[in-house]
Design an enzyme around this catalytic site. Sequence first.
Site, mmCIF file in Angstrom:
data_model
loop_
_atom_site.group_PDB
_atom_site.id
_atom_site.type_symbol
_atom_site.label_atom_id
_atom_site.label_comp_id
_atom_site.label_asym_id
_atom_site.label_seq_id
_atom_site.Cartn_x
_atom_site.Cartn_y
_atom_site.Cartn_z
ATOM 1 N N SER A 13 0.820 -1.220 0.000
ATOM 2 C CA SER A 13 0.000 0.000 0.000
ATOM 3 C C SER A 13 0.854 1.270 0.000
ATOM 4 C CB SER A 13 -0.904 0.024 1.236
ATOM 5 O OG SER A 13 -1.596 -1.183 1.380
ATOM 6 N N GLY A 14 1.829 1.339 0.906
ATOM 7 C CA GLY A 14 2.620 2.559 1.060
ATOM 8 C C GLY A 14 3.574 2.779 -0.097
ATOM 9 N N CYS A 41 -2.167 -5.867 2.170
ATOM 10 C CA CYS A 41 -3.572 -5.455 2.092
ATOM 11 C C CYS A 41 -4.308 -6.262 1.024
ATOM 12 C CB CYS A 41 -3.644 -3.957 1.797
ATOM 13 S SG CYS A 41 -5.326 -3.377 1.594
ATOM 14 N N CYS A 46 -6.547 -6.738 4.266
ATOM 15 C CA CYS A 46 -7.848 -6.088 4.115
ATOM 16 C C CYS A 46 -8.764 -6.787 3.088
ATOM 17 C CB CYS A 46 -7.690 -4.648 3.638
ATOM 18 S SG CYS A 46 -6.179 -3.815 4.101
ATOM 19 N N LYS A 49 -9.670 -10.627 3.648
ATOM 20 C CA LYS A 49 -10.415 -10.653 4.916
ATOM 21 C C LYS A 49 -11.816 -10.084 4.719
ATOM 22 C CE LYS A 49 -10.770 -7.185 7.144
ATOM 23 N NZ LYS A 49 -9.907 -6.519 8.086
ATOM 24 N N TYR A 181 -7.489 -6.829 16.886
ATOM 25 C CA TYR A 181 -8.522 -6.772 15.853
ATOM 26 C C TYR A 181 -8.490 -7.957 14.897
ATOM 27 C CZ TYR A 181 -5.761 -5.103 11.812
ATOM 28 O OH TYR A 181 -4.894 -5.002 10.749
ATOM 29 N N ILE A 182 -7.309 -8.495 14.633
ATOM 30 C CA ILE A 182 -7.247 -9.636 13.702
ATOM 31 C C ILE A 182 -7.918 -10.856 14.330
ATOM 32 C CG2 ILE A 182 -5.658 -11.234 12.532
ATOM 33 C CD1 ILE A 182 -3.865 -8.824 11.926
ATOM 34 N N GLU A 185 -11.724 -10.224 14.319
ATOM 35 C CA GLU A 185 -12.344 -10.326 12.985
ATOM 36 C C GLU A 185 -12.493 -11.783 12.555
ATOM 37 O OE1 GLU A 185 -11.183 -6.019 11.084
ATOM 38 O OE2 GLU A 185 -9.952 -7.701 10.497
ATOM 39 N N VAL A 235 -1.223 -19.050 26.444
ATOM 40 C CA VAL A 235 -0.925 -20.324 25.785
ATOM 41 C C VAL A 235 0.587 -20.486 25.756
ATOM 42 C CG1 VAL A 235 -1.142 -21.643 23.655
ATOM 43 C CG2 VAL A 235 -3.014 -20.167 24.400
ATOM 44 N N GLY A 260 0.346 -10.842 17.052
ATOM 45 C CA GLY A 260 1.158 -9.681 16.729
ATOM 46 C C GLY A 260 1.933 -9.840 15.437
ATOM 47 N N LEU A 308 -2.314 0.653 9.230
ATOM 48 C CA LEU A 308 -3.553 0.643 8.448
ATOM 49 C C LEU A 308 -3.220 1.092 7.033
ATOM 50 C CD1 LEU A 308 -5.889 2.451 10.984
ATOM 51 C CD2 LEU A 308 -6.119 0.071 10.249
ATOM 52 N N THR A 309 -3.874 0.494 6.055
ATOM 53 C CA THR A 309 -3.602 0.842 4.659
ATOM 54 C C THR A 309 -3.749 2.339 4.364
ATOM 55 O OG1 THR A 309 -3.891 -1.295 3.645
ATOM 56 C CG2 THR A 309 -4.631 0.579 2.348
ATOM 57 N N VAL A 340 -12.063 0.753 11.396
ATOM 58 C CA VAL A 340 -13.181 -0.197 11.554
ATOM 59 C C VAL A 340 -12.622 -1.571 11.882
ATOM 60 C CG1 VAL A 340 -14.959 -1.468 10.286
ATOM 61 C CG2 VAL A 340 -14.824 1.008 10.070
ATOM 62 N N HIS A 436 -34.094 9.234 8.015
ATOM 63 C CA HIS A 436 -34.950 8.326 8.769
ATOM 64 C C HIS A 436 -35.646 7.332 7.849
ATOM 65 C CE1 HIS A 436 -37.539 7.113 12.056
ATOM 66 N NE2 HIS A 436 -38.588 7.252 11.251
ATOM 67 N N GLU A 441 -28.918 7.811 12.074
ATOM 68 C CA GLU A 441 -29.560 8.956 12.736
ATOM 69 C C GLU A 441 -29.381 8.879 14.256
ATOM 70 O OE1 GLU A 441 -33.860 9.150 12.256
ATOM 71 O OE2 GLU A 441 -34.013 6.970 12.245
HETATM 72 P P1 FAD Z 1 2.757 -4.198 2.920
HETATM 73 O O1 FAD Z 1 1.439 -4.058 2.296
HETATM 74 O O2 FAD Z 1 2.970 -5.368 3.826
HETATM 75 O O3 FAD Z 1 3.817 -4.237 1.749
HETATM 76 C C1 FAD Z 1 5.181 -4.441 1.989
HETATM 77 C C2 FAD Z 1 5.787 -5.110 0.762
HETATM 78 O O4 FAD Z 1 7.218 -5.039 0.864
HETATM 79 C C3 FAD Z 1 5.446 -6.588 0.629
HETATM 80 O O5 FAD Z 1 4.778 -6.811 -0.591
HETATM 81 C C4 FAD Z 1 6.797 -7.295 0.676
HETATM 82 O O6 FAD Z 1 6.885 -8.392 -0.226
HETATM 83 C C5 FAD Z 1 7.759 -6.198 0.285
HETATM 84 N N1 FAD Z 1 9.121 -6.345 0.819
HETATM 85 C C6 FAD Z 1 9.521 -6.842 2.018
HETATM 86 N N2 FAD Z 1 10.851 -6.761 2.133
HETATM 87 C C7 FAD Z 1 11.320 -6.197 0.990
HETATM 88 C C8 FAD Z 1 12.621 -5.828 0.507
HETATM 89 N N3 FAD Z 1 13.723 -6.043 1.234
HETATM 90 N N4 FAD Z 1 12.713 -5.268 -0.717
HETATM 91 C C9 FAD Z 1 11.600 -5.026 -1.462
HETATM 92 N N5 FAD Z 1 10.364 -5.336 -1.070
HETATM 93 C C10 FAD Z 1 10.221 -5.919 0.146
HETATM 94 N N6 FAD Z 1 -5.671 -2.303 7.133
HETATM 95 C C11 FAD Z 1 -6.781 -1.565 6.902
HETATM 96 O O7 FAD Z 1 -6.673 -0.354 6.686
HETATM 97 N N7 FAD Z 1 -8.043 -2.139 6.882
HETATM 98 C C12 FAD Z 1 -8.209 -3.470 7.105
HETATM 99 O O8 FAD Z 1 -9.359 -3.962 7.083
HETATM 100 C C13 FAD Z 1 -7.061 -4.273 7.345
HETATM 101 N N8 FAD Z 1 -7.188 -5.606 7.545
HETATM 102 C C14 FAD Z 1 -6.070 -6.362 7.746
HETATM 103 C C15 FAD Z 1 -6.217 -7.725 7.962
HETATM 104 C C16 FAD Z 1 -5.102 -8.515 8.167
HETATM 105 C C17 FAD Z 1 -5.288 -9.999 8.403
HETATM 106 C C18 FAD Z 1 -3.796 -7.926 8.141
HETATM 107 C C19 FAD Z 1 -2.575 -8.774 8.352
HETATM 108 C C20 FAD Z 1 -3.644 -6.580 7.938
HETATM 109 C C21 FAD Z 1 -4.763 -5.770 7.741
HETATM 110 N N9 FAD Z 1 -4.650 -4.394 7.543
HETATM 111 C C22 FAD Z 1 -5.774 -3.638 7.345
HETATM 112 C C23 FAD Z 1 -3.343 -3.727 7.595
HETATM 113 C C24 FAD Z 1 -2.815 -3.416 6.181
HETATM 114 O O9 FAD Z 1 -2.805 -4.594 5.413
HETATM 115 C C25 FAD Z 1 -1.418 -2.817 6.301
HETATM 116 O O10 FAD Z 1 -1.477 -1.691 7.144
HETATM 117 C C26 FAD Z 1 -0.857 -2.392 4.944
HETATM 118 O O11 FAD Z 1 -0.818 -3.464 4.045
HETATM 119 C C27 FAD Z 1 0.547 -1.820 5.147
HETATM 120 O O12 FAD Z 1 1.109 -1.481 3.906
HETATM 121 P P2 FAD Z 1 2.688 -1.415 3.739
HETATM 122 O O13 FAD Z 1 2.930 -0.824 2.397
HETATM 123 O O14 FAD Z 1 3.317 -0.788 4.910
HETATM 124 O O15 FAD Z 1 3.182 -2.944 3.783
#
Ligand code: FAD
Length: 447
Positions: A13-14, A41, A46, A49, A181-182, A185, A235, A260, A308-309, A340, A436, A441
Amino acid sequence: MRDFDFVVLGGGSGGLAAAQRAAAHGARVALLEPGALGGTCVHAGCVPKKAMWLAAQLASRGRAAQAIGFAHGVGALDWPTFVAHRQRYIDAIERGYGDKLASAGITVIPQRGRFVEVSASGASTVEAGDGVRLQAPHVLVATGAQAQRPAVTGAELGAVSDDVFGWNALPERLAIVGGGYIAVEFAGLLRALGAEVTMLVRGARLLDGFDAELADALTAQYRASGIEVCFGTTVDGLASDRGRLRVGDGSFDTLLWATGRAPNAGDLGLDDMNLGRDARGRIIVDSRQNTKIPGIYAVGDVTTQPALTPVAVAAGRCLADRLFGARADAALDLPLVPTVVFAQPPLASIGLSEAQARAEHGEAVSVRRSRFRPMLTALGGGESRSLFKIVCAGPEQRVVGLHLFGEGVDEILQGFALAIARGVSVDDLEQAIAIHPTSAEEVLFAR
Ligand code: FAD
């Protein structure tokens, strides 16, 4: 050696958001991603899920339909069919990312990246898994995080959240370890789909950090739905016993660790670099995504910012605007992040819990509540109630927290979140014209 203006490690995402925004500003961008474009994500968070949550909602709606006179519910879910639909949806998103990166002229390298040289004053050098070296004055670490199993005997016998998305059948009897939250959910949606679920929670409450009254309402609802919620349970080992998993004196066919996630910051060639980390190894950044080393930035789950995404996306775009656009002082403002929890029913929250507001504002805090049976529940003679809670503070009684638990709140919060970020007061809510009959509301009617 290939030269770029911006090198991004991670196509989640980022990283995707930052790369696309930087390219839109005219920067020469390379993005390294060893896995599938879209990251957690799209592939293990996200999106898959939410697809499961939607299936669970349909199952619950089927039961609600029977309660008001329909002949049948929706029956059991055919998992392979569902999984195929979910995968088709995910594949389309991934293809869309690939197309967008290509048309933006971004160089995508399907490799892991590592820093091999870091200069405090000039360009850093990153080496891709195939040995190709890339140099840029700006490098973004957007490598995310991964699910962790605890260090206990037999931990490998349990699944983590990534594994759930590989399941092709519903587990019959499932233990979920964790109360975040995980855990919440998966417990809710797998119960709604028909599994017997036991939650093993170390603490005394679900959803630490959320408003306690809502967390208690959720626990009561989960117990009423047949989920066994055990607090104060640690556990410390897992054993395999004739095809089943033994935890203390309980026996399950599957156990899910939801205990975690750890940042992907250990294999970046950064070991000797002082990027600045917290006790969990997450990279500490300021509101401009700066690490301690000039020219190296971090966004998303690898940092200490909320995991969060939309936060990762906003951080990535903000950084690209600052480095390559016209917003030289762009910074991320994070005090009010709406979120959420896709529980059954969902829980939506923004701002301060009642306890946080009292700690911050003391006597100047007031709380309004609305507790009601949503119409669909009431029609079928059901007892479950929604709880909406508004936390206000200060002489103008501005809304500093809004916490919603019940059907539909996942879609209700977004509009109110915007109003709260703009400083809405409880008087403003009272004077608004309601829609309504809706659950929304009730935010205006809370007393
Ligand atoms: P990521 O999306 O994890 O992307 C990181 C990427 O970096 C990966 O693709 C990985 O392959 C790559 N990478 C790793 N190391 C290297 C490297 N050395 N060189 C190059 N690439 C590399 N957020 C929400 O907002 N709403 C939700 O409903 C929600 N539900 C979730 C449910 C679950 C089960 C989980 C686990 C997370 C959920 N999230 C949710 C959180 C959300 O998925 C994350 O906050 C988001 O994906 C973070 O984005 P990111 O870019 O930081 O990392």
